[in-house]
Design a protein around this motif. Structure first.
Motif, PDB file in Angstrom:
ATOM      1  N   LYS A  50     -21.173 -19.847 -12.632  1.00 24.37           N
ATOM      2  CA  LYS A  50     -20.689 -20.190 -13.971  1.00 24.37           C
ATOM      3  C   LYS A  50     -19.917 -21.504 -13.948  1.00 24.37           C
ATOM      4  CE  LYS A  50     -18.979 -16.036 -14.763  1.00 24.37           C
ATOM      5  NZ  LYS A  50     -18.291 -14.895 -15.396  1.00 24.37           N
ATOM      6  N   GLY A  51     -19.358 -21.855 -12.799  1.00 21.13           N
ATOM      7  CA  GLY A  51     -18.654 -23.121 -12.641  1.00 21.13           C
ATOM      8  C   GLY A  51     -19.556 -24.291 -12.313  1.00 21.13           C
ATOM      9  N   GLY A  52     -20.867 -24.052 -12.300  1.00 22.42           N
ATOM     10  CA  GLY A  52     -21.811 -25.136 -12.081  1.00 22.42           C
ATOM     11  C   GLY A  52     -22.354 -25.254 -10.670  1.00 22.42           C
ATOM     12  N   TYR A  53     -21.960 -24.356  -9.797  1.00 22.56           N
ATOM     13  CA  TYR A  53     -22.432 -24.399  -8.406  1.00 22.56           C
ATOM     14  C   TYR A  53     -23.794 -23.732  -8.270  1.00 22.56           C
ATOM     15  CZ  TYR A  53     -17.810 -25.777  -6.808  1.00 22.56           C
ATOM     16  OH  TYR A  53     -16.647 -26.461  -6.600  1.00 22.56           O
ATOM     17  N   GLU A  54     -24.603 -24.248  -7.363  1.00 25.42           N
ATOM     18  CA  GLU A  54     -25.763 -23.511  -6.905  1.00 25.42           C
ATOM     19  C   GLU A  54     -25.254 -22.641  -5.765  1.00 25.42           C
ATOM     20  OE1 GLU A  54     -30.002 -24.830  -6.594  1.00 25.42           O
ATOM     21  OE2 GLU A  54     -29.439 -24.892  -4.467  1.00 25.42           O
ATOM     22  N   VAL A  55     -25.461 -21.350  -5.884  1.00 29.52           N
ATOM     23  CA  VAL A  55     -24.964 -20.383  -4.909  1.00 29.52           C
ATOM     24  C   VAL A  55     -26.126 -19.870  -4.082  1.00 29.52           C
ATOM     25  CG1 VAL A  55     -23.805 -18.160  -4.600  1.00 29.52           C
ATOM     26  CG2 VAL A  55     -23.136 -19.670  -6.498  1.00 29.52           C
ATOM     27  N   VAL A  56     -26.017 -20.002  -2.775  1.00 31.83           N
ATOM     28  CA  VAL A  56     -26.996 -19.418  -1.869  1.00 31.83           C
ATOM     29  C   VAL A  56     -26.291 -18.252  -1.182  1.00 31.83           C
ATOM     30  CG1 VAL A  56     -28.532 -19.766   0.095  1.00 31.83           C
ATOM     31  CG2 VAL A  56     -28.100 -21.655  -1.505  1.00 31.83           C
ATOM     32  N   ALA A  57     -26.683 -17.034  -1.563  1.00 34.28           N
ATOM     33  CA  ALA A  57     -26.105 -15.823  -0.978  1.00 34.28           C
ATOM     34  C   ALA A  57     -27.118 -15.273   0.015  1.00 34.28           C
ATOM     35  CB  ALA A  57     -25.793 -14.801  -2.064  1.00 34.28           C
ATOM     36  N   ASP A  58     -26.747 -15.254   1.287  1.00 32.30           N
ATOM     37  CA  ASP A  58     -27.698 -14.768   2.285  1.00 32.30           C
ATOM     38  C   ASP A  58     -27.202 -13.488   2.917  1.00 32.30           C
ATOM     39  OD1 ASP A  58     -27.458 -14.935   5.467  1.00 32.30           O
ATOM     40  OD2 ASP A  58     -26.144 -16.495   4.696  1.00 32.30           O
ATOM     41  N   GLY A  59     -28.125 -12.568   3.124  1.00 29.54           N
ATOM     42  CA  GLY A  59     -27.789 -11.303   3.759  1.00 29.54           C
ATOM     43  C   GLY A  59     -28.876 -10.271   3.519  1.00 29.54           C
ATOM     44  N   ILE A  60     -28.587  -9.060   3.936  1.00 35.17           N
ATOM     45  CA  ILE A  60     -29.495  -7.943   3.732  1.00 35.17           C
ATOM     46  C   ILE A  60     -29.280  -7.456   2.298  1.00 35.17           C
ATOM     47  CG2 ILE A  60     -30.142  -5.627   4.482  1.00 35.17           C
ATOM     48  CD1 ILE A  60     -30.676  -7.767   6.625  1.00 35.17           C
ATOM     49  N   VAL A  61     -30.244  -7.748   1.440  1.00 33.22           N
ATOM     50  CA  VAL A  61     -30.134  -7.393   0.025  1.00 33.22           C
ATOM     51  C   VAL A  61     -31.131  -6.269  -0.263  1.00 33.22           C
ATOM     52  CG1 VAL A  61     -30.350  -8.226  -2.344  1.00 33.22           C
ATOM     53  CG2 VAL A  61     -29.404  -9.731  -0.579  1.00 33.22           C
ATOM     54  N   THR A  62     -30.600  -5.066  -0.427  1.00 29.86           N
ATOM     55  CA  THR A  62     -31.430  -3.910  -0.748  1.00 29.86           C
ATOM     56  C   THR A  62     -31.627  -3.841  -2.264  1.00 29.86           C
ATOM     57  OG1 THR A  62     -29.460  -2.527  -0.813  1.00 29.86           O
ATOM     58  CG2 THR A  62     -30.661  -2.623   1.297  1.00 29.86           C
ATOM     59  N   ASP A  63     -32.446  -2.910  -2.710  1.00 33.06           N
ATOM     60  CA  ASP A  63     -32.789  -2.837  -4.134  1.00 33.06           C
ATOM     61  C   ASP A  63     -31.578  -2.683  -5.045  1.00 33.06           C
ATOM     62  OD1 ASP A  63     -35.492  -3.231  -3.747  1.00 33.06           O
ATOM     63  OD2 ASP A  63     -35.989  -1.101  -3.742  1.00 33.06           O
ATOM     64  N   TRP A  64     -30.642  -1.805  -4.696  1.00 30.10           N
ATOM     65  CA  TRP A  64     -29.511  -1.610  -5.604  1.00 30.10           C
ATOM     66  C   TRP A  64     -28.595  -2.831  -5.625  1.00 30.10           C
ATOM     67  CZ3 TRP A  64     -24.231  -1.273  -4.636  1.00 30.10           C
ATOM     68  CH2 TRP A  64     -23.842  -1.131  -3.302  1.00 30.10           C
ATOM     69  N   VAL A  65     -28.495  -3.546  -4.510  1.00 30.09           N
ATOM     70  CA  VAL A  65     -27.697  -4.775  -4.464  1.00 30.09           C
ATOM     71  C   VAL A  65     -28.387  -5.843  -5.311  1.00 30.09           C
ATOM     72  CG1 VAL A  65     -26.769  -6.584  -2.974  1.00 30.09           C
ATOM     73  CG2 VAL A  65     -26.751  -4.190  -2.203  1.00 30.09           C
ATOM     74  N   LYS A  66     -29.697  -5.965  -5.164  1.00 28.41           N
ATOM     75  CA  LYS A  66     -30.465  -6.916  -5.967  1.00 28.41           C
ATOM     76  C   LYS A  66     -30.251  -6.624  -7.449  1.00 28.41           C
ATOM     77  CE  LYS A  66     -34.968  -6.482  -5.982  1.00 28.41           C
ATOM     78  NZ  LYS A  66     -36.412  -6.560  -5.671  1.00 28.41           N
ATOM     79  N   GLN A  67     -30.290  -5.349  -7.831  1.00 28.50           N
ATOM     80  CA  GLN A  67     -30.118  -4.981  -9.234  1.00 28.50           C
ATOM     81  C   GLN A  67     -28.732  -5.374  -9.744  1.00 28.50           C
ATOM     82  OE1 GLN A  67     -32.568  -4.099 -11.214  1.00 28.50           O
ATOM     83  NE2 GLN A  67     -31.133  -4.232 -12.907  1.00 28.50           N
ATOM     84  N   LEU A 114     -30.327 -25.293   2.389  1.00 30.10           N
ATOM     85  CA  LEU A 114     -30.590 -25.196   0.950  1.00 30.10           C
ATOM     86  C   LEU A 114     -29.432 -25.779   0.149  1.00 30.10           C
ATOM     87  CD1 LEU A 114     -32.217 -21.689   0.550  1.00 30.10           C
ATOM     88  CD2 LEU A 114     -33.211 -23.884  -0.074  1.00 30.10           C
ATOM     89  N   CYS A 115     -28.220 -25.530   0.609  1.00 34.61           N
ATOM     90  CA  CYS A 115     -27.057 -26.113  -0.063  1.00 34.61           C
ATOM     91  C   CYS A 115     -27.112 -27.638   0.026  1.00 34.61           C
ATOM     92  CB  CYS A 115     -25.760 -25.599   0.556  1.00 34.61           C
ATOM     93  SG  CYS A 115     -25.393 -23.875   0.158  1.00 34.61           S
TER      94      CYS A 115
END
Length: 179
Positions: free
Chosen positions: A76-93, A23-24
């Motif tokens: 904010k610096g203009g990068y597209e960030v792909v963060a991969d991992g186990i994202v639970t509801d509170w992390v998503k929020q 994706l990057c």
């Protein structure tokens, strides 16, 4: 110009860490970064607690704040960030709140192959293989129950085809949570 954050999640063996660098590579702009969320936990060299235990909550709050802060700073610096991992509801929020505060685009993509494929991939990977997938059954079920708009079947796609399908969904606005 601000970038975007793509949260790429799913159960172990879904293809997150395989798809993220692709994706990057196919990001529409000249800047992209892959944040592997496991690395934020692995950075703790003294006092680490297994993040799924109740006593780890204070640690998890700090680690998630570091993840969100890094992702927002890059975006904010203009990068597209792909963060991969186990994202639970509170992390998503936490990511949603940070994206809204910084006026960033945030996409949430849940990769979900069938359970047998996920288990086989998790077992066969070279880093952190999962011999017994049974403890992940409830986690798998949580991801399988996510809003269909954010789910993508990653079971029969090659990694390049998966990255292409994710990119198509992002460009179509299918996975958007904020921005």
């Amino acid at each position: 110009m601000a970038g975007r954050i793509i949260l790429l999640t799913g159960p172990p063996g879904a293809g997150k860490t395989t798809a993220a660098p692709l994706l990057c590579a196919n990001a529409p702009g000249p800047l992209a970064v892959h944040l592997h969320t496991d690395d934020f936990y692995r950075a703790i060299k003294k006092g680490w607690l297994a993040p799924w235990t109740p006593e780890s909550h204070p640690q998890n709050l700090v680690v998630v704040a570091a993840m969100v802060g890094a992702a927002a700073t890059y975006a904010k610096g203009g990068y597209e960030v792909v963060a991969d991992g186990i994202v639970t509801d509170w992390v998503k929020q936490a990511f949603v709140e940070a994206a809204r505060a910084a006026e960033l685009v945030l996409d949430f993509v849940v990769l979900i192959p069938d359970r047998a494929t996920a288990a086989a991939r998790a077992r066969d990977r070279t880093d952190d293989p999962v011999a017994d997938y049974a403890p992940y059954a409830a986690l798998y079920d949580q991801f399988a129950a996510e809003d269909v708009r954010h789910r993508l079947d990653s079971g029969r796609l090659t990694p390049p085809a998966l990255a292409e399908r994710v990119r198509e969904g992002i460009e179509a606005g299918r996975f958007r949570l904020a921005g």
